[in-house]
Design a protein around this motif. Structure first.
Motif, mmCIF file in Angstrom:
data_model
loop_
_atom_site.group_PDB
_atom_site.id
_atom_site.type_symbol
_atom_site.label_atom_id
_atom_site.label_comp_id
_atom_site.label_asym_id
_atom_site.label_seq_id
_atom_site.Cartn_x
_atom_site.Cartn_y
_atom_site.Cartn_z
ATOM 1 N N GLN A 146 0.916 -1.233 -0.035
ATOM 2 C CA GLN A 146 -0.136 -0.215 0.022
ATOM 3 C C GLN A 146 0.828 1.392 0.237
ATOM 4 O O GLN A 146 0.345 2.487 -0.100
ATOM 5 C CB GLN A 146 -1.185 -0.077 1.187
ATOM 6 C CG GLN A 146 -1.921 -1.007 1.018
ATOM 7 C CD GLN A 146 -2.895 -1.051 2.457
ATOM 8 O OE1 GLN A 146 -2.486 -1.216 3.433
ATOM 9 N NE2 GLN A 146 -4.325 -1.006 2.028
ATOM 10 N N ALA A 147 2.295 1.278 0.273
ATOM 11 C CA ALA A 147 3.113 2.298 0.188
ATOM 12 C C ALA A 147 2.944 2.930 -1.309
ATOM 13 O O ALA A 147 3.157 2.243 -2.358
ATOM 14 C CB ALA A 147 4.573 1.803 0.393
ATOM 15 N N ALA A 148 2.776 4.098 -1.303
ATOM 16 C CA ALA A 148 2.626 4.872 -2.465
ATOM 17 C C ALA A 148 3.592 4.946 -3.480
ATOM 18 O O ALA A 148 3.371 4.726 -4.520
ATOM 19 C CB ALA A 148 2.284 6.376 -2.285
ATOM 20 N N THR A 149 4.911 4.744 -3.056
ATOM 21 C CA THR A 149 6.077 4.899 -4.131
ATOM 22 C C THR A 149 6.068 3.272 -4.591
ATOM 23 O O THR A 149 6.256 3.385 -5.838
ATOM 24 C CB THR A 149 7.332 5.297 -3.519
ATOM 25 O OG1 THR A 149 7.641 4.514 -2.096
ATOM 26 C CG2 THR A 149 7.443 6.699 -2.922
ATOM 27 N N ILE A 150 5.831 2.335 -3.885
ATOM 28 C CA ILE A 150 6.046 1.018 -4.325
ATOM 29 C C ILE A 150 4.934 0.916 -5.328
ATOM 30 O O ILE A 150 5.135 0.180 -6.396
ATOM 31 C CB ILE A 150 6.357 -0.032 -3.205
ATOM 32 C CG1 ILE A 150 7.568 0.432 -2.405
ATOM 33 C CG2 ILE A 150 6.223 -1.474 -3.835
ATOM 34 C CD1 ILE A 150 7.644 -0.491 -1.293
ATOM 35 N N LEU A 151 4.026 1.158 -4.860
ATOM 36 C CA LEU A 151 2.821 0.793 -5.600
ATOM 37 C C LEU A 151 2.851 1.543 -7.034
ATOM 38 O O LEU A 151 2.146 1.318 -7.999
ATOM 39 C CB LEU A 151 1.530 1.464 -5.009
ATOM 40 C CG LEU A 151 0.010 1.366 -5.672
ATOM 41 C CD1 LEU A 151 -0.351 -0.140 -5.713
ATOM 42 C CD2 LEU A 151 -1.275 2.070 -4.627
ATOM 43 N N GLN A 152 3.220 2.907 -7.033
ATOM 44 C CA GLN A 152 3.430 3.633 -8.462
ATOM 45 C C GLN A 152 4.300 2.729 -9.113
ATOM 46 O O GLN A 152 4.069 2.716 -10.344
ATOM 47 C CB GLN A 152 4.030 4.874 -8.157
ATOM 48 C CG GLN A 152 3.896 5.851 -9.295
ATOM 49 C CD GLN A 152 2.539 5.948 -10.097
ATOM 50 O OE1 GLN A 152 1.538 6.276 -9.392
ATOM 51 N NE2 GLN A 152 2.195 5.796 -11.363
ATOM 52 N N ALA A 153 5.492 2.169 -8.392
ATOM 53 C CA ALA A 153 6.453 1.579 -9.377
ATOM 54 C C ALA A 153 5.652 0.117 -10.120
ATOM 55 O O ALA A 153 6.130 0.146 -11.275
ATOM 56 C CB ALA A 153 7.432 1.117 -8.629
ATOM 57 N N VAL A 154 4.950 -0.425 -9.169
ATOM 58 C CA VAL A 154 4.176 -1.398 -9.774
ATOM 59 C C VAL A 154 3.214 -1.235 -10.998
ATOM 60 O O VAL A 154 3.210 -1.840 -11.950
ATOM 61 C CB VAL A 154 3.464 -2.211 -8.863
ATOM 62 C CG1 VAL A 154 2.508 -3.405 -9.290
ATOM 63 C CG2 VAL A 154 4.250 -2.780 -7.676
ATOM 64 N N ARG A 155 2.749 0.141 -10.823
ATOM 65 C CA ARG A 155 1.658 0.285 -11.783
ATOM 66 C C ARG A 155 2.407 1.012 -12.884
ATOM 67 O O ARG A 155 1.893 0.717 -14.219
ATOM 68 C CB ARG A 155 0.860 1.463 -11.163
ATOM 69 C CG ARG A 155 -0.103 0.933 -10.270
ATOM 70 C CD ARG A 155 -1.328 2.041 -9.848
ATOM 71 N NE ARG A 155 -2.197 2.040 -10.787
ATOM 72 C CZ ARG A 155 -3.047 2.936 -11.203
ATOM 73 N NH1 ARG A 155 -3.178 4.166 -10.038
ATOM 74 N NH2 ARG A 155 -4.012 2.963 -11.934
ATOM 75 N N ASN A 156 3.323 1.317 -12.921
ATOM 76 C CA ASN A 156 4.429 1.842 -14.014
ATOM 77 C C ASN A 156 4.860 0.672 -14.891
ATOM 78 O O ASN A 156 4.780 0.718 -15.998
ATOM 79 C CB ASN A 156 5.529 2.627 -13.647
ATOM 80 C CG ASN A 156 5.180 4.366 -12.964
ATOM 81 O OD1 ASN A 156 3.961 4.460 -13.371
ATOM 82 N ND2 ASN A 156 6.099 4.630 -12.366
#
Length: 205
Positions: free
Chosen positions: A107-117
């Motif tokens: 749920q951490a925003a930075t890791i979540l964004q990396a997964v989505r990218n």
């Protein structure tokens, strides 16, 4: 992993992004959960399913195409990975082959964004299975279906060309053109994509 994915999919309210490239049992459970979501919340959810050719559920692809909702299915080769991103705010990720991977809820925003990218990059290069492909006029469409049937049935180029009354060179050109139209990298992939798109009738019993 399977029950956790089912729970996440049931809890989705706005969007789903799913990646499947390993573990047939997880794929089966995930498709079952997606099928239920399509049936009960298809109009209100936006969903994208990305899977390897081996994980493609052709019946589900046809159901998504027929429903006409904002759901898409694409296929491509991927590293061993299973991921579900729900409403853009939480993701369950498992990396590695079956039996050697561990799932993590992120749920951490930075890791979540990396997964989505990562998902967006792979998605952009994947082959769409829920878009209808048109091969032009009817005679050409009939030829395409005949060639696809030969590929599915494992007929040799020489036999297929003879049955279609064309030269082997012409038959192989047909195969190459069809693979290009489908975005397939191999004859096997062409068969998978064609079945998923409903371009082939069921094989005779």
């Amino acid at each position: 992993m399977g029950p956790a994915i089912e729970s996440l999919i049931r809890g989705a309210r706005v969007s789903l992004e799913v990646a499947l490239s390993t573990d047939a049992e997880v794929s089966r459970l995930t498709h079952a959960a997606l099928r239920e979501a399509l049936r009960t919340r298809g109009r209100s959810l936006r969903a994208r399913l990305l899977c390897t050719p081996a994980m493609v559920d052709t019946r589900f692809v046809r159901e998504v195409t027929a429903a006409g909702h904002a759901w898409e299915v694409r296929t491509t080769q991927m590293p061993p990975l299973c991921a579900v991103v729900v409403d853009g705010s939480a993701t369950l990720v498992s990396v590695g082959p079956p039996g050697a991977s561990r799932a993590s809820l992120i749920q951490a925003a930075t890791i979540l964004q990396a997964v989505r990218n990562f998902y967006a990059n792979v998605w952009g290069n994947a082959t769409a299975l829920t878009e209808r492909i048109h091969f032009g006029d009817q005679p050409r469409t009939d030829t395409v279906r005949q060639v696809l049937q030969k590929l599915r049935d494992g007929v040799t180029d020489e036999v297929a060309a003879r049955e279609l009354e064309v030269s082997v060179r012409t038959y192989r050109r047909y195969v190459a053109e069809i693979m290009t139209l489908l975005g397939a990298e191999s004859r096997f992939q062409a068969g998978v994509y064609a079945a998923a798109l409903g371009l082939l009738p069921p094989p005779e019993a």
